[in-house]
Scaffold this motif. Structure first.
Motif, PDB file in Angstrom:
ATOM      1  N   MET A   1       0.891  -1.235  -0.007  1.00  0.00           N
ATOM      2  CA  MET A   1       0.178   0.082  -0.021  1.00  0.00           C
ATOM      3  C   MET A   1       0.677   1.169   0.247  1.00  0.00           C
ATOM      4  N   THR A   2       0.522   2.229  -0.850  1.00  0.00           N
ATOM      5  CA  THR A   2       1.546   3.422  -1.046  1.00  0.00           C
ATOM      6  C   THR A   2       0.998   4.499  -0.122  1.00  0.00           C
ATOM      7  N   GLY A   3      -0.418   4.570   0.224  1.00  0.00           N
ATOM      8  CA  GLY A   3      -0.966   5.702   0.988  1.00  0.00           C
ATOM      9  C   GLY A   3      -1.290   6.580   0.151  1.00  0.00           C
ATOM     10  N   ARG A   4      -1.320   6.563  -1.279  1.00  0.00           N
ATOM     11  CA  ARG A   4      -1.852   7.573  -2.300  1.00  0.00           C
ATOM     12  C   ARG A   4      -3.109   7.156  -2.751  1.00  0.00           C
ATOM     13  N   PHE A   5      -4.120   8.202  -3.232  1.00  0.00           N
ATOM     14  CA  PHE A   5      -5.140   8.037  -3.924  1.00  0.00           C
ATOM     15  C   PHE A   5      -5.132   6.922  -5.055  1.00  0.00           C
ATOM     16  N   LYS A   6      -6.342   6.036  -5.524  1.00  0.00           N
ATOM     17  CA  LYS A   6      -6.150   5.364  -6.355  1.00  0.00           C
ATOM     18  C   LYS A   6      -7.327   5.431  -7.308  1.00  0.00           C
ATOM     19  N   TYR A   7      -8.398   5.539  -6.692  1.00  0.00           N
ATOM     20  CA  TYR A   7      -9.969   5.458  -7.586  1.00  0.00           C
ATOM     21  C   TYR A   7     -10.774   6.059  -6.814  1.00  0.00           C
ATOM     22  N   PHE A   8     -11.836   6.550  -7.392  1.00  0.00           N
ATOM     23  CA  PHE A   8     -13.275   7.029  -6.939  1.00  0.00           C
ATOM     24  C   PHE A   8     -14.322   6.130  -6.891  1.00  0.00           C
ATOM     25  N   GLU A   9     -15.254   6.219  -6.193  1.00  0.00           N
ATOM     26  CA  GLU A   9     -16.401   5.249  -6.217  1.00  0.00           C
ATOM     27  C   GLU A   9     -17.362   6.303  -6.501  1.00  0.00           C
ATOM     28  N   ALA A  10     -18.310   6.001  -7.694  1.00  0.00           N
ATOM     29  CA  ALA A  10     -19.364   7.181  -8.057  1.00  0.00           C
ATOM     30  C   ALA A  10     -20.639   6.745  -7.095  1.00  0.00           C
ATOM     31  N   LEU A  11     -21.185   7.827  -6.913  1.00  0.00           N
ATOM     32  CA  LEU A  11     -22.234   7.828  -5.714  1.00  0.00           C
ATOM     33  C   LEU A  11     -23.438   8.776  -6.351  1.00  0.00           C
ATOM     34  N   ILE A  12     -24.734   8.270  -6.187  1.00  0.00           N
ATOM     35  CA  ILE A  12     -25.826   8.801  -6.637  1.00  0.00           C
ATOM     36  C   ILE A  12     -26.661   9.527  -5.646  1.00  0.00           C
ATOM     37  N   ARG A  13     -27.144  10.752  -5.617  1.00  0.00           N
ATOM     38  CA  ARG A  13     -27.908  11.392  -4.690  1.00  0.00           C
ATOM     39  C   ARG A  13     -28.841  12.257  -5.320  1.00  0.00           C
ATOM     40  N   ILE A  14     -30.090  12.398  -4.715  1.00  0.00           N
ATOM     41  CA  ILE A  14     -31.275  13.274  -5.025  1.00  0.00           C
ATOM     42  C   ILE A  14     -30.844  14.818  -4.987  1.00  0.00           C
ATOM     43  N   LYS A  15     -30.781  15.433  -5.744  1.00  0.00           N
ATOM     44  CA  LYS A  15     -30.306  16.936  -5.586  1.00  0.00           C
ATOM     45  C   LYS A  15     -31.231  17.708  -4.741  1.00  0.00           C
ATOM     46  N   ASP A  16     -30.734  18.402  -3.786  1.00  0.00           N
ATOM     47  CA  ASP A  16     -31.795  19.262  -2.841  1.00  0.00           C
ATOM     48  C   ASP A  16     -32.801  18.474  -2.258  1.00  0.00           C
ATOM     49  N   SER A  17     -32.263  17.238  -1.712  1.00  0.00           N
ATOM     50  CA  SER A  17     -33.300  16.277  -1.238  1.00  0.00           C
ATOM     51  C   SER A  17     -32.376  15.526   0.009  1.00  0.00           C
ATOM     52  N   ASN A  18     -33.355  15.169   0.970  1.00  0.00           N
ATOM     53  CA  ASN A  18     -32.497  14.337   2.176  1.00  0.00           C
ATOM     54  C   ASN A  18     -32.696  13.007   2.053  1.00  0.00           C
ATOM     55  N   ILE A  19     -33.721  12.470   0.841  1.00  0.00           N
ATOM     56  CA  ILE A  19     -33.894  11.049   0.755  1.00  0.00           C
ATOM     57  C   ILE A  19     -32.635  10.107   0.544  1.00  0.00           C
ATOM     58  N   PRO A  20     -32.417   9.249   1.371  1.00  0.00           N
ATOM     59  CA  PRO A  20     -30.917   8.749   1.286  1.00  0.00           C
ATOM     60  C   PRO A  20     -31.312   7.466   0.177  1.00  0.00           C
ATOM     61  N   PRO A  21     -30.023   7.126  -0.226  1.00  0.00           N
ATOM     62  CA  PRO A  21     -29.973   6.194  -1.532  1.00  0.00           C
ATOM     63  C   PRO A  21     -30.783   4.764  -0.925  1.00  0.00           C
ATOM     64  N   ASN A  22     -30.550   4.491   0.325  1.00  0.00           N
ATOM     65  CA  ASN A  22     -31.191   3.053   0.629  1.00  0.00           C
ATOM     66  C   ASN A  22     -32.710   3.153   0.806  1.00  0.00           C
ATOM     67  N   ILE A  23     -33.295   4.498   0.513  1.00  0.00           N
ATOM     68  CA  ILE A  23     -34.600   4.381   0.254  1.00  0.00           C
ATOM     69  C   ILE A  23     -35.166   4.556  -1.267  1.00  0.00           C
ATOM     70  N   PHE A  24     -34.461   5.481  -2.037  1.00  0.00           N
ATOM     71  CA  PHE A  24     -34.779   5.592  -3.406  1.00  0.00           C
ATOM     72  C   PHE A  24     -34.571   4.633  -4.200  1.00  0.00           C
ATOM     73  N   LYS A 209     -14.960  12.612   2.500  1.00  0.00           N
ATOM     74  CA  LYS A 209     -16.409  12.373   2.397  1.00  0.00           C
ATOM     75  C   LYS A 209     -16.899  12.618   0.803  1.00  0.00           C
ATOM     76  N   PRO A 210     -18.171  12.127   0.720  1.00  0.00           N
ATOM     77  CA  PRO A 210     -18.666  12.207  -0.882  1.00  0.00           C
ATOM     78  C   PRO A 210     -18.552  13.711  -1.198  1.00  0.00           C
TER      79      PRO A 210
END
Length: 227
Positions: A1-24, A209-210
């Motif tokens: 392990m290098t301690g350096r950044f390797k990749y991103f995980e794409a996340l989807i959220r509903i804009k201007d909403s507090n509805i979490p992904p485990n709901i929508f 954080k995201p």
């Protein structure tokens, strides 16, 4: 392990909403909208990879979560192939994440689809391992490249008394030629402890954080400046 950044995980959220992904997300799956949503996410991810490539940025890999319903989409393989060609993206820069639920129904068909995805050069990660129906036997036949150990495993077994459990699981995965990610890393102590266990990648709020794609670009640029 290098301690350096390797990749991103794409996340989807509903804009201007507090509805979490485990709901929508379950609603999207029930209504069939997950197919359109999933394709849009993959299109956006590949387009972003190409943008970063054109900017000369390295370590531009993105992983995308894929629903079992998407795996059963008979046009998925052709869609992925077309998107890779359209964006001129190296398939090694794109990764999909699945959960063990893909094995609960139509197992043989779904495994064949995963094998076809790997033939495109796309990497596959088994997400949230350690929850639900997790079984070590899956690891001997499911065509994946990487195992993501769920935060619940880290929370349960990372203490000094139980750390051998994590170390043994990582060693087992390495014996099957699988890379290992530990999810939910939140502190420096956790990070340092897991490095000792010979894990390949760490993911969690301790690192970031995201964030929006613009901030992700800055994150990559700042990481490069560390050289």
């Amino acid at each position: 392990m290098t301690g350096r950044f390797k990749y991103f995980e794409a996340l989807i959220r509903i804009k201007d909403s507090n509805i979490p992904p485990n709901i929508f997300i379950p609603v999207a799956e029930e209504t069939g909208l997950i197919l359109k949503i999933g394709r849009w996410v993959m299109e956006e991810a590949m387009a972003q990879i190409k943008i970063w490539e054109n900017m000369g940025l390295e370590n531009r890999k993105i992983s995308v979560n894929v629903s079992p319903m998407q795996i059963q989409d008979y046009e998925l393989i052709s869609f992925l192939r077309d998107e890779l060609i359209k964006n001129n993206v190296d398939p090694a820069d794109f990764e999909i994440e699945i959960t063990e639920s893909v094995l609960l129904e139509n197992r043989e068909h779904n495994i064949k689809v995963l094998e076809n995805i790997k033939e495109l050069g796309i990497k596959i990660a088994l997400d949230d391992f350690g929850t639900g129906y997790s079984s070590l036997s899956y690891l001997t036949y499911i065509p994946v490249d990487k195992i993501k150990l769920d935060k619940s495993l880290k929370d349960r077994f990372l203490s000094l008394d139980n750390s051998q459990v994590i170390k043994g699981l990582i060693s087992l995965c390495h014996g099957l030629d699988l890379k290992v990610v530990v999810e939910g890393v939140e502190t420096l102590d956790e990070s340092e402890n897991l490095k000792i266990q010979n894990v390949d990648y760490l993911q969690g709020y301790y690192f970031s954080k995201p964030m929006k794609k613009e901030d992700a670009t800055l994150y990559i640029e700042n990481d490069i400046k560390k050289d």
